[in-house]
Design a protein around this motif. Sequence first.
Motif, PDB file in Angstrom:
ATOM      1  N   VAL A 187       0.851  -1.198   0.000  1.00 47.57           N
ATOM      2  CA  VAL A 187       0.000   0.000   0.000  1.00 47.57           C
ATOM      3  C   VAL A 187       0.880   1.239   0.000  1.00 47.57           C
ATOM      4  CG1 VAL A 187      -1.540   1.359   1.435  1.00 47.57           C
ATOM      5  CG2 VAL A 187      -1.993  -1.046   1.098  1.00 47.57           C
ATOM      6  N   HIS A 188       1.923   1.200   0.819  1.00 45.33           N
ATOM      7  CA  HIS A 188       2.836   2.338   0.890  1.00 45.33           C
ATOM      8  C   HIS A 188       3.481   2.584  -0.463  1.00 45.33           C
ATOM      9  CE1 HIS A 188       7.053   3.774   1.792  1.00 45.33           C
ATOM     10  NE2 HIS A 188       6.291   4.806   2.068  1.00 45.33           N
ATOM     11  N   GLN A 189       3.953   1.503  -1.069  1.00 45.23           N
ATOM     12  CA  GLN A 189       4.596   1.601  -2.382  1.00 45.23           C
ATOM     13  C   GLN A 189       3.647   2.213  -3.402  1.00 45.23           C
ATOM     14  OE1 GLN A 189       7.806   0.656  -2.862  1.00 45.23           O
ATOM     15  NE2 GLN A 189       7.605   1.587  -4.867  1.00 45.23           N
ATOM     16  N   ALA A 190       2.400   1.705  -3.386  1.00 49.59           N
ATOM     17  CA  ALA A 190       1.413   2.168  -4.365  1.00 49.59           C
ATOM     18  C   ALA A 190       1.096   3.644  -4.144  1.00 49.59           C
ATOM     19  CB  ALA A 190       0.144   1.340  -4.251  1.00 49.59           C
ATOM     20  N   LYS A 191       0.958   4.040  -2.874  1.00 50.03           N
ATOM     21  CA  LYS A 191       0.631   5.441  -2.585  1.00 50.03           C
ATOM     22  C   LYS A 191       1.762   6.357  -3.038  1.00 50.03           C
ATOM     23  CE  LYS A 191      -2.519   5.321   1.323  1.00 50.03           C
ATOM     24  NZ  LYS A 191      -2.650   5.567   2.741  1.00 50.03           N
ATOM     25  N   LYS A 192       2.976   5.949  -2.697  1.00 45.15           N
ATOM     26  CA  LYS A 192       4.140   6.756  -3.063  1.00 45.15           C
ATOM     27  C   LYS A 192       4.213   6.900  -4.582  1.00 45.15           C
ATOM     28  CE  LYS A 192       8.666   5.906  -2.561  1.00 45.15           C
ATOM     29  NZ  LYS A 192       9.723   5.053  -2.057  1.00 45.15           N
ATOM     30  N   GLU A 193       4.042   5.770  -5.246  1.00 47.32           N
ATOM     31  CA  GLU A 193       4.104   5.805  -6.711  1.00 47.32           C
ATOM     32  C   GLU A 193       2.989   6.643  -7.289  1.00 47.32           C
ATOM     33  OE1 GLU A 193       4.237   2.133  -8.726  1.00 47.32           O
ATOM     34  OE2 GLU A 193       6.296   1.764  -8.149  1.00 47.32           O
ATOM     35  N   GLY A 194       1.821   6.600  -6.635  1.00 46.63           N
ATOM     36  CA  GLY A 194       0.707   7.408  -7.112  1.00 46.63           C
ATOM     37  C   GLY A 194       1.072   8.874  -7.131  1.00 46.63           C
ATOM     38  N   VAL A 195       1.667   9.345  -6.035  1.00 45.53           N
ATOM     39  CA  VAL A 195       2.073  10.759  -5.963  1.00 45.53           C
ATOM     40  C   VAL A 195       3.134  11.052  -7.017  1.00 45.53           C
ATOM     41  CG1 VAL A 195       3.123  12.491  -4.506  1.00 45.53           C
ATOM     42  CG2 VAL A 195       1.513  10.896  -3.521  1.00 45.53           C
ATOM     43  N   GLU A 196       4.121  10.168  -7.095  1.00 49.41           N
ATOM     44  CA  GLU A 196       5.223  10.390  -8.028  1.00 49.41           C
ATOM     45  C   GLU A 196       4.740  10.401  -9.470  1.00 49.41           C
ATOM     46  OE1 GLU A 196       8.795   8.404  -5.377  1.00 49.41           O
ATOM     47  OE2 GLU A 196       7.933   7.306  -7.075  1.00 49.41           O
ATOM     48  N   PHE A 197       3.804   9.489  -9.759  1.00 45.22           N
ATOM     49  CA  PHE A 197       3.298   9.434 -11.132  1.00 45.22           C
ATOM     50  C   PHE A 197       2.489  10.679 -11.470  1.00 45.22           C
ATOM     51  CE2 PHE A 197       4.190   4.842 -11.459  1.00 45.22           C
ATOM     52  CZ  PHE A 197       4.772   4.879 -12.697  1.00 45.22           C
ATOM     53  N   GLN A 198       1.777  11.195 -10.495  1.00 48.59           N
ATOM     54  CA  GLN A 198       1.009  12.406 -10.761  1.00 48.59           C
ATOM     55  C   GLN A 198       1.943  13.580 -11.020  1.00 48.59           C
ATOM     56  OE1 GLN A 198      -2.823  12.990  -8.473  1.00 48.59           O
ATOM     57  NE2 GLN A 198      -1.930  11.291  -7.380  1.00 48.59           N
ATOM     58  N   LEU A 199       3.037  13.654 -10.241  1.00 47.52           N
ATOM     59  CA  LEU A 199       4.023  14.714 -10.467  1.00 47.52           C
ATOM     60  C   LEU A 199       4.632  14.569 -11.856  1.00 47.52           C
ATOM     61  CD1 LEU A 199       5.900  14.842  -7.066  1.00 47.52           C
ATOM     62  CD2 LEU A 199       4.311  16.505  -7.960  1.00 47.52           C
ATOM     63  N   GLU A 200       4.961  13.331 -12.196  1.00 48.34           N
ATOM     64  CA  GLU A 200       5.571  13.061 -13.495  1.00 48.34           C
ATOM     65  C   GLU A 200       4.610  13.439 -14.622  1.00 48.34           C
ATOM     66  OE1 GLU A 200       8.535  12.037 -14.165  1.00 48.34           O
ATOM     67  OE2 GLU A 200       8.330  11.613 -16.308  1.00 48.34           O
ATOM     68  N   ALA A 201       3.322  13.102 -14.401  1.00 50.15           N
ATOM     69  CA  ALA A 201       2.322  13.428 -15.421  1.00 50.15           C
ATOM     70  C   ALA A 201       2.228  14.942 -15.583  1.00 50.15           C
ATOM     71  CB  ALA A 201       0.975  12.847 -15.018  1.00 50.15           C
TER      72      ALA A 201
END
Lengths: 281, 175
Positions: A187-201
């Motif tokens: 869950v932590h990994q997914a949440k972190k990636e979610g934020v990072e992917f949004q920044l990247e987007a």
Amino acid sequence: MLSAFRSGALKSVIQGHGAFKVLAVVPSRQGHSISKQERIETWDYVNSVYFGPERDMKNFPNPTQPAKHEPVRLGIVPQSWFDFMYPKTGVTGPYVFGGGLALWMMSKEIMVVDHYFWEIPSFWIMVYILCNHQKVGPQLTKWVAEKYEARKHVQFTRPINMMKDAEKANIAKLDRLIEETETIKHVHQAKKEGVEFQLEAAYRQRLQTAYQEVKKRLDYEVEKANTKRRFEQDHMVNWIVNSVTKSITPQQEKESIQLFQMDYLQLWSCKSIEADLSLGC
Amino acid sequence: MSSGAAKRVSKSIVDWARFTAVCPKHQLDMLRAVKAKHDTFINKVHTLPENLPKIDFAGYKARLPDPAMADRFEKAYAALSIPYPVDKANMLKQVEEEHQENEKKVKTYVANVQAAGQESKTFLSKIDSLPQFEEMTVEMFNYYFPETALNPERPTFWPHIEEQQPYNPEFKYYK
């Protein structure tokens, strides 16, 4: 220790004090289920009494239920008694001893031959016949063994197996619960990636916008130049045509019409000549 | 074009198969929703260009009335520095803090569960320490299993089962 139980220790046990205090702790035949902890305490205590360091296992081994009786003669008399007398009296000794003992008991009226006397030998004779009968004997043995097995199953095997299965299922369930806690890592990994992917987007969106804006401006410049050139050309053509049309005078117009008429007539005559020629042919 | 201080991501490293395997059964729907949401983020990233796309300045130079203009554009485009977006609400920190807290909770939870498991294992070994049925006298059996033993202080009525004793609230004629 066992002899201690036999000599009246049971009374104190039932009253809840003495060697077995456990019975007072865990009242028997009560509705409440016994917890694991209580069971462990009970069993530890009973084990310490029966198989503790005080127990003389060498001289007083734990009694076990043998699967089969020891060898007998005459159906009920142990073989070991005959073996005991054999070195001293020979083969017939035990029988002579038995007969002599019976005669002596009768003569002293210890064994009285009254109306009830024959009940004892006739009972044992019937038992002997039944047990050694070809059909009834094995059936009897089987029936008794089945009874014993059923009692063992109901009293011991089934409850113990149920306890074991319940504990094993419990352990498996708890292991699964521990495994499930791994979820938080994902869950932590997914949440972190979610934020990072949004920044990247967002970043890529900026790149895209910059590219599109620059391209738009360039295209605009190109288009502007093209439009300007096209307009200039059109304007030039229109201007020239208009100028030419304006410059034509009525005199010139008349001349040109006459010229056209002459050309037409000439063409027409040519055509008719061609037609005649073709007809003549 | 600078990549910025933040680290660029382009590939998910979440192990969804393992995640699904360890996820509790009653939370699978939540997991599915999370995965769908996560996929929209990734798809959005993948529809957009990774780096600043190239522009065919040579072609424009031929077409533009003023070739110097294309050169100017090219220079400016090459010098373009697009900043990486900043995590204004500091979500990453929040996520990290949440994870720390969860880890603490999980630690105590796992300790409790392991204690329960240890108790179960001890109980299993204690069951194995019992003597065999053939080695037990009735007396021994009653001491090992006092709940099945006859207790003269609490007499029972036939058929001697708990559900049909007058003191049991589940008994039909209980008063």
